[in-house]
Motif scaffolding. Structure first.
Motif, mmCIF file in Angstrom:
data_model
loop_
_atom_site.group_PDB
_atom_site.id
_atom_site.type_symbol
_atom_site.label_atom_id
_atom_site.label_comp_id
_atom_site.label_asym_id
_atom_site.label_seq_id
_atom_site.Cartn_x
_atom_site.Cartn_y
_atom_site.Cartn_z
ATOM 1 N N PRO A 182 -22.881 16.389 5.418
ATOM 2 C CA PRO A 182 -23.816 16.585 6.534
ATOM 3 C C PRO A 182 -23.870 18.003 7.074
ATOM 4 C CG PRO A 182 -21.889 15.313 7.230
ATOM 5 C CD PRO A 182 -21.831 15.398 5.750
ATOM 6 N N ALA A 183 -22.770 18.753 7.006
ATOM 7 C CA ALA A 183 -22.760 20.095 7.574
ATOM 8 C C ALA A 183 -23.380 21.137 6.641
ATOM 9 C CB ALA A 183 -21.329 20.507 7.912
ATOM 10 N N LEU A 184 -23.560 20.766 5.372
ATOM 11 C CA LEU A 184 -24.138 21.685 4.396
ATOM 12 C C LEU A 184 -25.642 21.486 4.315
ATOM 13 C CD1 LEU A 184 -21.532 21.443 1.497
ATOM 14 C CD2 LEU A 184 -21.606 23.054 3.418
ATOM 15 N N THR A 185 -26.341 22.499 3.880
ATOM 16 C CA THR A 185 -27.791 22.383 3.736
ATOM 17 C C THR A 185 -28.150 21.498 2.552
ATOM 18 O OG1 THR A 185 -28.031 24.271 2.245
ATOM 19 C CG2 THR A 185 -28.070 24.727 4.631
ATOM 20 N N VAL A 186 -29.403 21.106 2.504
ATOM 21 C CA VAL A 186 -29.894 20.312 1.379
ATOM 22 C C VAL A 186 -29.651 21.054 0.070
ATOM 23 C CG1 VAL A 186 -32.010 19.444 0.295
ATOM 24 C CG2 VAL A 186 -31.596 19.039 2.741
ATOM 25 N N ARG A 187 -29.971 22.344 0.057
ATOM 26 C CA ARG A 187 -29.782 23.132 -1.163
ATOM 27 C C ARG A 187 -28.303 23.170 -1.579
ATOM 28 N NH1 ARG A 187 -33.332 26.937 -2.551
ATOM 29 N NH2 ARG A 187 -33.895 27.308 -0.368
ATOM 30 N N GLU A 188 -27.419 23.359 -0.611
ATOM 31 C CA GLU A 188 -25.989 23.416 -0.916
ATOM 32 C C GLU A 188 -25.483 22.080 -1.455
ATOM 33 O OE1 GLU A 188 -24.609 26.814 2.332
ATOM 34 O OE2 GLU A 188 -24.791 24.702 2.936
ATOM 35 N N ASN A 189 -25.991 20.970 -0.900
ATOM 36 C CA ASN A 189 -25.637 19.652 -1.420
ATOM 37 C C ASN A 189 -26.058 19.522 -2.883
ATOM 38 O OD1 ASN A 189 -24.655 17.187 0.497
ATOM 39 N ND2 ASN A 189 -25.646 18.783 1.726
ATOM 40 N N LEU A 190 -27.252 19.985 -3.187
ATOM 41 C CA LEU A 190 -27.750 19.885 -4.556
ATOM 42 C C LEU A 190 -26.936 20.758 -5.511
ATOM 43 C CD1 LEU A 190 -31.571 19.860 -3.827
ATOM 44 C CD2 LEU A 190 -30.166 17.920 -4.557
ATOM 45 N N GLU A 191 -26.493 21.905 -5.041
ATOM 46 C CA GLU A 191 -25.651 22.772 -5.874
ATOM 47 C C GLU A 191 -24.320 22.096 -6.169
ATOM 48 O OE1 GLU A 191 -25.471 26.489 -3.842
ATOM 49 O OE2 GLU A 191 -27.467 27.128 -4.519
ATOM 50 N N ILE A 192 -23.778 21.381 -5.193
ATOM 51 C CA ILE A 192 -22.545 20.618 -5.429
ATOM 52 C C ILE A 192 -22.813 19.517 -6.450
ATOM 53 C CG2 ILE A 192 -20.926 18.988 -4.366
ATOM 54 C CD1 ILE A 192 -21.101 20.710 -1.831
ATOM 55 N N GLY A 193 -23.976 18.865 -6.334
ATOM 56 C CA GLY A 193 -24.327 17.826 -7.297
ATOM 57 C C GLY A 193 -24.415 18.350 -8.714
ATOM 58 N N ALA A 194 -24.806 19.597 -8.865
ATOM 59 C CA ALA A 194 -24.914 20.193 -10.200
ATOM 60 C C ALA A 194 -23.562 20.296 -10.877
ATOM 61 C CB ALA A 194 -25.563 21.571 -10.106
ATOM 62 N N GLY A 195 -22.493 20.365 -10.089
ATOM 63 C CA GLY A 195 -21.158 20.432 -10.663
ATOM 64 C C GLY A 195 -20.548 21.809 -10.509
ATOM 65 N N LEU A 196 -19.314 21.826 -10.059
ATOM 66 C CA LEU A 196 -18.645 23.105 -9.827
ATOM 67 C C LEU A 196 -18.343 23.819 -11.130
ATOM 68 C CD1 LEU A 196 -16.214 22.073 -6.948
ATOM 69 C CD2 LEU A 196 -18.455 23.163 -6.786
ATOM 70 N N PRO B 51 -22.061 27.566 -14.020
ATOM 71 C CA PRO B 51 -22.157 28.926 -13.478
ATOM 72 C C PRO B 51 -23.041 28.930 -12.231
ATOM 73 C CG PRO B 51 -22.549 28.905 -15.854
ATOM 74 C CD PRO B 51 -22.518 27.470 -15.409
ATOM 75 N N ALA B 52 -22.778 29.858 -11.331
ATOM 76 C CA ALA B 52 -23.500 29.894 -10.059
ATOM 77 C C ALA B 52 -25.006 29.977 -10.253
ATOM 78 C CB ALA B 52 -23.009 31.071 -9.222
ATOM 79 N N SER B 53 -25.453 30.782 -11.213
ATOM 80 C CA SER B 53 -26.898 30.915 -11.435
ATOM 81 C C SER B 53 -27.505 29.609 -11.910
ATOM 82 C CB SER B 53 -27.168 32.022 -12.457
ATOM 83 O OG SER B 53 -26.549 31.716 -13.696
ATOM 84 N N GLU B 54 -26.770 28.872 -12.734
ATOM 85 C CA GLU B 54 -27.286 27.598 -13.224
ATOM 86 C C GLU B 54 -27.295 26.553 -12.114
ATOM 87 O OE1 GLU B 54 -26.547 24.276 -16.758
ATOM 88 O OE2 GLU B 54 -25.512 26.208 -16.832
ATOM 89 N N ARG B 55 -26.275 26.574 -11.260
ATOM 90 C CA ARG B 55 -26.271 25.654 -10.121
ATOM 91 C C ARG B 55 -27.490 25.897 -9.249
ATOM 92 N NH1 ARG B 55 -20.742 26.942 -9.581
ATOM 93 N NH2 ARG B 55 -21.125 28.037 -7.620
ATOM 94 N N SER B 56 -27.830 27.166 -9.038
ATOM 95 C CA SER B 56 -28.986 27.512 -8.222
ATOM 96 C C SER B 56 -30.275 27.022 -8.871
ATOM 97 C CB SER B 56 -29.041 29.024 -8.023
ATOM 98 O OG SER B 56 -30.169 29.387 -7.266
ATOM 99 N N ASP B 57 -30.385 27.184 -10.183
ATOM 100 C CA ASP B 57 -31.581 26.730 -10.896
ATOM 101 C C ASP B 57 -31.710 25.212 -10.846
ATOM 102 O OD1 ASP B 57 -32.183 29.335 -11.525
ATOM 103 O OD2 ASP B 57 -31.399 29.234 -13.579
ATOM 104 N N ARG B 58 -30.594 24.536 -11.030
ATOM 105 C CA ARG B 58 -30.628 23.073 -11.005
ATOM 106 C C ARG B 58 -30.981 22.565 -9.613
ATOM 107 N NH1 ARG B 58 -25.778 20.458 -14.642
ATOM 108 N NH2 ARG B 58 -26.237 21.521 -16.608
#
Length: 236
Positions: A92-106, A109-116
């Motif tokens: 809840p404290a993270l933005t929608v985009r940040e939640n989706l980046e976590i969903g992409a998997g740690l 790579p950061a650029s791929e998380r952003s694209d996903r």
């Protein structure tokens, strides 16, 4: 080749057989709904596919060859099986985009998380909410966000547990459109739901469970006309 094959699967809790010699197969690109009365084994089926519970017999094959019953929960997730639970589970404290980046998997790579994340924003229609804290979203938006988090991992098999529970009519219609848009030839979707109008709107086929076994499999129109399904489920 099937996306998912379940062969003679049995899950037992004490003296209760939650799944009893259950078999079914889901094709690539298919949206399958699993329906039935409470206690029919629907949630246990998802738990078995994801490794939360272990069967006493039978196999669960992803893509005809990978036996999920021999894999851990983490290995199953890495193989491309992802689940959205009935109650939305977001940060809840993270933005929608940040939640989706976590969903992409740690592990991405950061650029791929952003694209996903950007792709999932487009898929779920949440672009305008990208920088909004997830905790401030409406219930329906949280459901879509969690679906987006599942999609961000680029799964082979998507498991959705009651995706329209608690949604308004307008949110349910939006969810119908969303799930229809997720169909891919390399992805199968399995949905558990109690809203039969929703099921009829999205599912290619339905499997009706009763006491851990398949009672009916086919189109929703056939399920509505089946006397056994009416007696144990739809007539209630």
């Amino acid at each position: 080749m099937s996306a998912l094959v379940i062969e003679k699967l049995s899950v037992v809790f004490g003296r209760f057989r939650a799944l009893d010699d259950l078999s079914l197969a889901i094709d690539p690109g298919e949206i399958r709904a699993v329906i039935g009365p409470n206690g029919a084994g629907k949630t246990t089926l998802l738990d078995a596919i994801t490794g939360i519970v272990r069967p006493i017999s039978g196999r669960i094959l992803l893509g005809d060859d990978l036996d999920l019953t021999r894999r851990s929960e983490a290995q199953i997730a890495r193989a491309g099986v992802r689940r959205k639970f009935q109650k939305p589970s977001v940060f809840p404290a993270l933005t929608v985009r940040e939640n989706l980046e976590i969903g992409a998997g740690l592990g991405c790579p950061a650029s791929e998380r952003s694209d996903r994340a950007a792709m999932s924003l487009a898929e779920t229609g949440l672009e305008a909410r990208a920088d909004t804290p997830a905790g401030s979203l409406a219930h329906g938006e949280k459901q879509w966000l969690e679906i987006g988090m599942v999609l961000a991992s680029r799964p082979r098999l998507v498991l959705l547990d009651e995706p329209v529970a608690g949604l308004s009519d307008a949110e349910t219609l939006r969810t119908v459109e969303l799930i229809r848009s997720l169909r891919r030839p390399d992805r199968a979707i399995l949905v558990i739901e109690h809203d039969m109008a929703f099921v009829e709107a999205i599912a290619d086929r339905v499997t009706v469970l009763h006491e851990g076994r398949t009672l009916f499999e086919g189109g929703m129109a056939g399920a509505r006309a089946d006397s056994r399904v009416i007696e144990v489920f739809l007539g209630r």
